[in-house]
Design a protein around this motif. Structure first.
Motif: not given
Lengths: 370, 408
Positions: A240, A244, A247-248, A255, A258-261, A264-265, A267, B379-380, B383, B387, B389-392
């Motif tokens: 994981l 992660r 994805a960063l 972009r 890792g900023s796409y849901q 994100k969802h 992971l 989940k947001n 994440a 974790l 991860l960046p926001g949208e």
């Protein structure tokens, strides 16, 4: 009540992580992957032996450190995270545990000190090929002090000096370097954990102290299931983290992915499965260290949840990496391979789900009698 | 790792178990139609039980005595709650107030008149509801449009709230309104509490797809409240929302409702190909998967407790518990209805097995995934906050609230 390692255990675990980061980077596993005849990394195994880890839970009376099972779980978690290519599980969770459960005083005194230092590698040889392991179907026979039969696959069967072997008549101790034993390496899904086909032809064998072999094997498997759950948990966490981190770093459409849901969802789902595995593994560690009556149920739950978590984490790590994750060169496949190795030795998830349901229904029935 | 009581904890558990057995509420006088959530007779039983607990020092055990609590430890409180659940006593009337809103009141308000509302709630004399969500502020929980305008020493409030559980019977509510539309949305919010009998407050029940009526719309028209009913700073409403929602998720994630024991009992009563559904290997395989999730919910609540007992606050990982819990509710009720085969269709409590509890849960299940933060928002949170991860990318960031595009 405490849902965590103690400070001393955390210190041991952190120290183990630093040590393994130093001596067991993934290039060590890759060395075995690219030269599968090696089966394990002997230099790494020697370093681990020097640390005394093999004897972490073995009583001092038998040359171990006598630290306890939660400490051994902590080490297992770190060895799993490192995807360490060593016969630790076979020797410590299975061979040593088999002796502790079913061995005579003399057998324990003879073998456990050597396991503790890592100078002797042991393993367990139970399964005889494809299909669910059922004790009644075992074809290997014990006769006149010798064993005859074939065991396949035996994890670490090439590296091991000794094995505990399941025969129709019970559990037996065999010197794999002695007469009547031939072995050949078997290619498996996880070459970083070597395996063999063992053929016994009137190989001298000594019975473990008497007892019900089926019950003893079940106890050995339950205890090992908890320790292996920690290996799986460590691997799942690392897979994981790898996903992660990638994805960063990786950008698409301007972009980080890792900023796409969609990522994100995915992971977050992996995180939730890892949490389920962690909770059940911790409970298993407690049951193991306190020899609680809940051990059987806790072991099955730890096993079922950690197998599911590691597989999901490993495959989604590849997916998050995209095409590069599917290459031999990328490290993702170590986790995918190891996840399946861990969930098939000792029996597949469906076997353990059956154990779990049987034990759960039995527990509820017992509660109602009270 | 230790999941056993130490001797002091075991002694405490034995004591509260005996006390609960001796004092437990008597429901036997309730008629079947009265013995359900939100019925006045049922609520009266719950209110009395809360009062008895408070008198005996078992209500809000870990809260300070001057706030109506018992000055005990978090561990004692958890043990009592476990024993209460074990005895099958589960009332939800006080959860919003005692688990979510009043902890925030104590955290953010320094006004003694406001804090004086806490002890009566602990005694079960006053019920609280939450007035946060709005028709256009659901998952976007900072998108609140209800306006609070200062007028001398008062605030005048206009707007509409929705999904307010228990508002139809609540005495008090905690509400968040927009006090400054010229700053970005998280910065212009302020929290208040109010008497639900204040002129201009109108509660309208909403019938859910399950047929239940416990959720409401609340209309606020020229509602005037004094400034001392403000909770926290002007513009500090978002902090109050976050604190409350974290408490809510921790409470929801600790696992209430039908569980594996109930479904095993049900399966044992239902004929299958041979024997009962409990003998069916496909059911047993499903049961194993359900159990590891149910166990995780139970065990993760111990982690929360371990953190609390070390003086740490529960973190965003609590969102995992809420996700597991909402998934479990759907999975369990769906499977339970299926093993009944044709009979699974029957939801008449008079003839359905388990009085139709699984059918009722089946119709509630979609709501579990929405209330208290949707699965997607959970989940947001995992994440982004666990974790890292960046926001949208957001079009509403750094924009004055009044300039944010609205749509419908």
């Amino acid at each position: 009540m405490n849902f965590d390692y103690t400070d001393d255990q955390k210190e041991l675990k952190d120290e183990a992580r630093r040590f393994l980061a130093d001596v067991a980077p993934l290039t060590v596993a890759r060395g075995v992957l690219d030269d599968p005849a090696r089966g394990h990394d002997a230099a790494l195994w020697a370093r681990i032996g020097e640390q005394g880890w093999c004897g972490a839970a073995i009583p001092e009376l038998y040359g171990g450190l006598g630290l306890g099972y939660v400490e051994l779980c902590a080490l297992a978690e770190e060895l799993g995270r490192a995807v360490a290519p060593v016969p630790f599980a076979s020797s410590v969770y299975l061979f040593a545990e088999a002796l502790l459960i079913a061995g005579s005083e003399a057998q324990k005194a003879e073998w456990l000190p050597k396991v503790s230092t890592g100078e002797l590698i042991g393993t367990i040889a139970a399964t005889e090929g494809a299909g669910v392991l059922v004790a009644e179907r075992i074809a290997t026979r014990f006769e006149n002090g010798t064993l005859t039969g074939t065991k396949l696959p035996v994890t670490d069967g090439m590296a091991a000096d000794s094995a505990v072997v399941l025969a129709k008549e019970g559990l037996f101790l065999v010197d794999l370097t002695g007469p009547g034993v031939t072995r050949e390496s078997v290619s498996t899904l996880d070459p970083t954990r070597g395996a063999a086909k063992l053929v016994f032809d009137k190989a001298p064998a000594e019975p473990l102290a008497s007892g019900n072999a089926r019950e003893q094997l079940s106890r050995i498997h339950d205890r090992a299931a908890i320790l292996l759950a920690f290996e799986a948990l460590g691997g799942a966490d690392r897979a994981l983290e790898m996903a992660r981190d990638y994805a960063l770093e990786r950008y698409a459409f301007g972009r980080p992915i890792g900023s796409y849901q969609a990522i994100k969802h995915k992971l977050a789902d992996v995180f939730v499965r890892n949490e389920v595995a962690r909770a059940n593994a911790y409970y298993g560690a407690w049951a193991l260290s306190s020899d609680a009556p809940e051990l059987g149920l806790a072991a099955a739950a730890a096993r079922v949840s950690s197998s599911a978590a590691y597989y999901l984490a490993a495959k989604e790590n590849i997916q998050t990496h995209g095409g590069i994750g599917f290459t031999w060169e990328a490290d993702c496949h170590f986790f995918y391979r190891r996840a399946r190795h861990l969930s098939l030795i000792l029996g597949a998830p469906r076997v353990w789900k059956r154990h779990l349901a049987d034990r759960l229904v039995a527990r509820l029935a017992a509660e109602e009698v009270q | 790792m230790n999941f056993e009581d130490n001797p002091a904890e075991a002694e405490y558990r034995a004591k509260v178990r005996a006390w609960i057995a001796a004092n437990r509420p008597d429901m036997s006088h309730l008629l079947p139609e009265e013995n359900r959530n939100w019925h006045p007779a049922h609520k009266e039983v719950a209110r009395k039980w809360q009062h008895i607990k408070a008198d005996a020092g078992y209500a809000c055990l870990s809260w300070p005595k001057e706030r109506g609590g018992a000055g005990g430890t978090q561990i004692e409180e958890a043990i009592f709650n476990q024993e209460e659940a074990r005895a099958g006593i589960q009332f939800t009337y006080f959860m919003t107030g005692l688990h979510m809103l009043l902890p925030a009141m104590m955290e953010f308000s320094t006004d003694e008149a406001s804090l004086a509302r806490v002890p009566p709630a602990v005694r079960g004399e006053e019920i609280w509801c939450q007035l946060f969500s709005e028709p256009s502020s659901g998952s976007d929980s900072a998108g609140i449009r209800t306006a609070a305008v200062q007028d001398g020493n008062d605030w005048v409030i206009n707007g509409q709230k929705v999904w307010n559980s228990g508002a139809q019977i609540a005495d008090y509510g905690m509400m968040v309104a927009r006090t400054d539309p010229t700053v970005p949305k998280h910065k212009g919010l302020t929290a208040f509490w109010l008497d639900m009998k204040t002129p201009g407050v109108e509660v309208r029940p909403i019938m859910m797809m399950s047929g239940d009526n416990e959720l409401n719309e609340v209309f606020l028209t020229d509602v005037r409240i004094p400034d001392n009913q403000r909770v926290g700073e002007i513009g500090g409403g978002w902090k109050v929302i976050i604190s409350t929602l974290m408490n809510e998720r921790a409470a929801l994630g600790s696992g209430t409702g039908l569980n594996w024991r109930d479904v095993i009992k049900l399966a044992g009563q239902v004929p299958s190909f041979e024997g009962t559904a409990l003998d069916d290997p496909t059911f047993r395989e499903w049961l194993a998967d359900l159990y590891v999730d149910a166990e995780a919910i139970r065990l993760l609540s111990f982690r929360t407790l371990t953190a609390l007992s070390h003086g740490k606050t529960p973190g965003p990982e609590g969102s995992a518990g809420k996700l597991l819990w909402s998934g479990l509710g759907g999975n369990l009720s769906s499977q339970a209805v299926d093993i009944l085969d044709h009979g699974g269709l029957i939801d008449d409590p008079a003839i359905a097995l388990a009085s139709g509890a699984f059918q009722h849960r089946f119709l509630w299940a979609p709501g579990l995934r929405l209330g208290g933060g949707t699965d997607e928002i959970m989940k947001n949170i995992i994440a982004e906050r666990v974790l890292g991860l960046p926001g949208e990318p957001r079009v509403d960031k750094d924009v004055p609230f009044r300039d944010i595009p609205r749509g419908r």
